[in-house]
Design an enzyme around this catalytic site. Sequence first.
Site, PDB file in Angstrom:
ATOM      1  N   CYS A 130     -48.766 -12.155  73.551  1.00  0.00           N
ATOM      2  CA  CYS A 130     -47.652 -12.076  72.605  1.00  0.00           C
ATOM      3  C   CYS A 130     -48.215 -11.897  71.207  1.00  0.00           C
ATOM      4  O   CYS A 130     -49.432 -11.798  71.027  1.00  0.00           O
ATOM      5  CB  CYS A 130     -46.747 -13.291  72.709  1.00  0.00           C
ATOM      6  SG  CYS A 130     -47.441 -14.734  71.958  1.00  0.00           S
ATOM      7  N   ARG A 146     -52.724 -16.065  75.110  1.00  0.00           N
ATOM      8  CA  ARG A 146     -51.946 -17.141  75.712  1.00  0.00           C
ATOM      9  C   ARG A 146     -51.904 -17.117  77.240  1.00  0.00           C
ATOM     10  O   ARG A 146     -50.850 -16.905  77.852  1.00  0.00           O
ATOM     11  CB  ARG A 146     -50.534 -17.158  75.129  1.00  0.00           C
ATOM     12  CG  ARG A 146     -50.543 -17.277  73.619  1.00  0.00           C
ATOM     13  CD  ARG A 146     -49.181 -17.357  73.029  1.00  0.00           C
ATOM     14  NE  ARG A 146     -48.548 -18.648  73.237  1.00  0.00           N
ATOM     15  CZ  ARG A 146     -47.314 -18.934  72.832  1.00  0.00           C
ATOM     16  NH1 ARG A 146     -46.613 -18.024  72.213  1.00  0.00           N
ATOM     17  NH2 ARG A 146     -46.794 -20.119  73.042  1.00  0.00           N
ATOM     18  N   ASP A 179     -47.770 -24.499  64.323  1.00  0.00           N
ATOM     19  CA  ASP A 179     -46.439 -23.956  64.041  1.00  0.00           C
ATOM     20  C   ASP A 179     -46.003 -24.155  62.586  1.00  0.00           C
ATOM     21  O   ASP A 179     -44.948 -23.661  62.188  1.00  0.00           O
ATOM     22  CB  ASP A 179     -45.399 -24.581  64.984  1.00  0.00           C
ATOM     23  CG  ASP A 179     -45.567 -24.094  66.416  1.00  0.00           C
ATOM     24  OD1 ASP A 179     -46.273 -23.093  66.631  1.00  0.00           O
ATOM     25  OD2 ASP A 179     -45.005 -24.736  67.321  1.00  0.00           O
TER      26      ASP A 179
HETATM   27  N1  EPU Z   1     -54.254 -22.034  76.798  1.00  0.00           N
HETATM   28  C1  EPU Z   1     -55.072 -21.507  77.756  1.00  0.00           C
HETATM   29  N2  EPU Z   1     -54.680 -21.591  79.056  1.00  0.00           N
HETATM   30  C2  EPU Z   1     -53.513 -22.150  79.435  1.00  0.00           C
HETATM   31  C3  EPU Z   1     -52.664 -22.688  78.447  1.00  0.00           C
HETATM   32  C4  EPU Z   1     -53.068 -22.617  77.129  1.00  0.00           C
HETATM   33  O1  EPU Z   1     -56.140 -20.991  77.462  1.00  0.00           O
HETATM   34  O2  EPU Z   1     -53.209 -22.175  80.633  1.00  0.00           O
HETATM   35  C5  EPU Z   1     -54.654 -21.992  75.387  1.00  0.00           C
HETATM   36  C6  EPU Z   1     -53.737 -21.134  74.530  1.00  0.00           C
HETATM   37  O3  EPU Z   1     -54.075 -19.764  74.591  1.00  0.00           O
HETATM   38  C7  EPU Z   1     -53.931 -21.739  73.166  1.00  0.00           C
HETATM   39  C8  EPU Z   1     -54.122 -23.232  73.480  1.00  0.00           C
HETATM   40  O4  EPU Z   1     -54.509 -23.287  74.841  1.00  0.00           O
HETATM   41  O5  EPU Z   1     -55.104 -21.243  72.597  1.00  0.00           O
HETATM   42  C9  EPU Z   1     -52.929 -24.112  73.278  1.00  0.00           C
HETATM   43  O6  EPU Z   1     -51.762 -23.463  73.753  1.00  0.00           O
HETATM   44  P1  EPU Z   1     -50.559 -24.259  74.392  1.00  0.00           P
HETATM   45  O7  EPU Z   1     -50.555 -24.039  75.855  1.00  0.00           O
HETATM   46  O8  EPU Z   1     -50.533 -25.666  73.909  1.00  0.00           O
HETATM   47  O9  EPU Z   1     -49.293 -23.484  73.799  1.00  0.00           O
HETATM   48  P2  EPU Z   1     -47.922 -23.273  74.526  1.00  0.00           P
HETATM   49  O10 EPU Z   1     -47.650 -24.449  75.394  1.00  0.00           O
HETATM   50  O11 EPU Z   1     -47.864 -21.928  75.108  1.00  0.00           O
HETATM   51  C10 EPU Z   1     -46.475 -24.540  72.754  1.00  0.00           C
HETATM   52  C11 EPU Z   1     -45.324 -24.209  71.865  1.00  0.00           C
HETATM   53  C12 EPU Z   1     -45.790 -23.266  70.770  1.00  0.00           C
HETATM   54  C13 EPU Z   1     -46.887 -23.953  69.978  1.00  0.00           C
HETATM   55  C14 EPU Z   1     -48.030 -24.372  70.919  1.00  0.00           C
HETATM   56  C15 EPU Z   1     -49.123 -25.148  70.248  1.00  0.00           C
HETATM   57  C16 EPU Z   1     -43.458 -24.390  73.378  1.00  0.00           C
HETATM   58  C17 EPU Z   1     -42.367 -23.723  74.129  1.00  0.00           C
HETATM   59  N3  EPU Z   1     -44.265 -23.604  72.660  1.00  0.00           N
HETATM   60  O12 EPU Z   1     -46.923 -23.295  73.299  1.00  0.00           O
HETATM   61  O13 EPU Z   1     -44.677 -23.042  69.926  1.00  0.00           O
HETATM   62  O14 EPU Z   1     -47.397 -23.097  69.000  1.00  0.00           O
HETATM   63  O15 EPU Z   1     -47.499 -25.179  71.993  1.00  0.00           O
HETATM   64  O16 EPU Z   1     -48.628 -26.296  69.677  1.00  0.00           O
HETATM   65  O17 EPU Z   1     -43.572 -25.603  73.411  1.00  0.00           O
HETATM   66  C18 EPU Z   1     -43.319 -21.852  68.410  1.00  0.00           C
HETATM   67  O18 EPU Z   1     -42.422 -22.686  68.599  1.00  0.00           O
HETATM   68  O19 EPU Z   1     -43.274 -21.007  67.473  1.00  0.00           O
HETATM   69  C19 EPU Z   1     -44.486 -21.840  69.294  1.00  0.00           C
HETATM   70  C20 EPU Z   1     -45.270 -20.784  69.408  1.00  0.00           C
END
Ligand code: EPU
Length: 424
Positions: free
Chosen positions: A120, A125, A308
């Site tokens: 994205c 991600r 964020d």
């Molecule tokens: N990551 C991996 N593998 C995975 C999952 C994550 O490598 O399987 C990496 C990601 O690429 C990133 C890091 O781990 O570098 C952390 O990502 P995370 O998984 O925590 O992000 P997310 O769960 O996809 C949520 C929020 C985001 C926010 C992030 C970080 C929701 C729906 N989304 O995303 O919110 O930026 O956590 O706090 O909860 C927003 O609201 O604008 C938004 C992007």
Amino acid sequence: MDKFHIVGPTRLAGRVRASGAKNAALPALAATLLTEEPVELHRVPRVRDIRTLCRLLVHLGMSCDEREDGALVLRRDKPIEASADEAPYDLVKTMRASVLVLGPLLARYGHARVSLPGGCAIGVRPIDQHLKGLEALGAEVRLSHGYVETRADRLRGARFRFDMPTVTGTENVLMAAALAEGTTVLENCAREPEVVDLANLLNAMGARISGAGEETIVIDGVRGLGAARHDIIADRIEGGTYLIGAAMTRGDVTLEGASTADLAPLLDKLAEIGATVETGPEGIRVRVDGDLQASDLDTAPHPGFPTDLQAQYMALMTQAHGVATIRETIFENRFQHAPELMRMGADIRVDGNGARVHGPTPLTGAGVMATDLRASACLVLAGVAAEGETVVDRIYHLERGYESMELKLQSLGARVARWVVPAA
Ligand code: EPU
């Protein structure tokens, strides 16, 4: 594609109420797939991402009704056998958080087919941690034709350590483990308040989860979950955006209904750069009388400074004295607002995952383009602080996560209007 037309500069002043947290409401909605009984959710923000997930839930055989008191009531409408068990590409591509249905569907129905979200605007991600966690619970995971297919007769509790803290990854595996047989121990979990809110909802539905908000979460699996009523926590990112706006415009804003603890990383930073921060039963008040001082920032998983709010903080640093180095450590491509801010007069040098902001620089209104949700918010704040007219294009990004933003800003004195652009 509607636009925001902003005439600045305005000093933001007044009171504003935080909406419910989008990123807490999304997993809460997905969790309703885990039960046949109704779940009543209060304080769900009316934003586009929520509507997208509701559409997906309806596709999965749920009904999603809005009551007169504003609560959303979700219940199973059709047996899952009669509805698809799949989250199609069309829905997932517009919102990555759709992947949150994977864990609940698998745990409740033994199978799920969910489109892989893909990259994205802010980074690649991947969801490998979600999948590894589900595999640890005994799921078979297969990738084919752009979809993740998972299967398991009954998930079994296990010990699993995430390679990095992931918010939706922790939530997905947590929801699956709630119905697994035996005890699951999840290590290196995300500690965000939204994870805690989800665990509270699941416990209200009858789950047995302890440790949410800490690195290790322990889940004693139960056979079934039931009805619940739950209030979604306040949106610390939305609320934080208005507080940054207050500081940036040397204003005086009181944020009502938000949690001081959840906002601590931002409030500490605002105090450090010279804002006066007061917390009390009335809300969180931020005001600025003198000059702001630049301060470096690294984004980090909670309880660090949230990614964020990084874009909004960058806008703020354009008005502070000195040089601020901002390092984005969570996502690899989250500085797309920097060139737009530069078009408004900011002095920013981006180098890899670091950006140096030299301030203060007067900002002047310009036509700018929103690229993602938080970048849009940063440009709107810049528009409010800038001299003259700013037009922020592509505000559909903003509508994904900010409820009634123009109305809230207007109530704080900003001159913001929505330009409705008819479809061609
Ligand atoms: N990551 C991996 N593998 C995975 C999952 C994550 O490598 O399987 C990496 C990601 O690429 C990133 C890091 O781990 O570098 C952390 O990502 P995370 O998984 O925590 O992000 P997310 O769960 O996809 C949520 C929020 C985001 C926010 C992030 C970080 C929701 C729906 N989304 O995303 O919110 O930026 O956590 O706090 O909860 C927003 O609201 O604008 C938004 C992007």
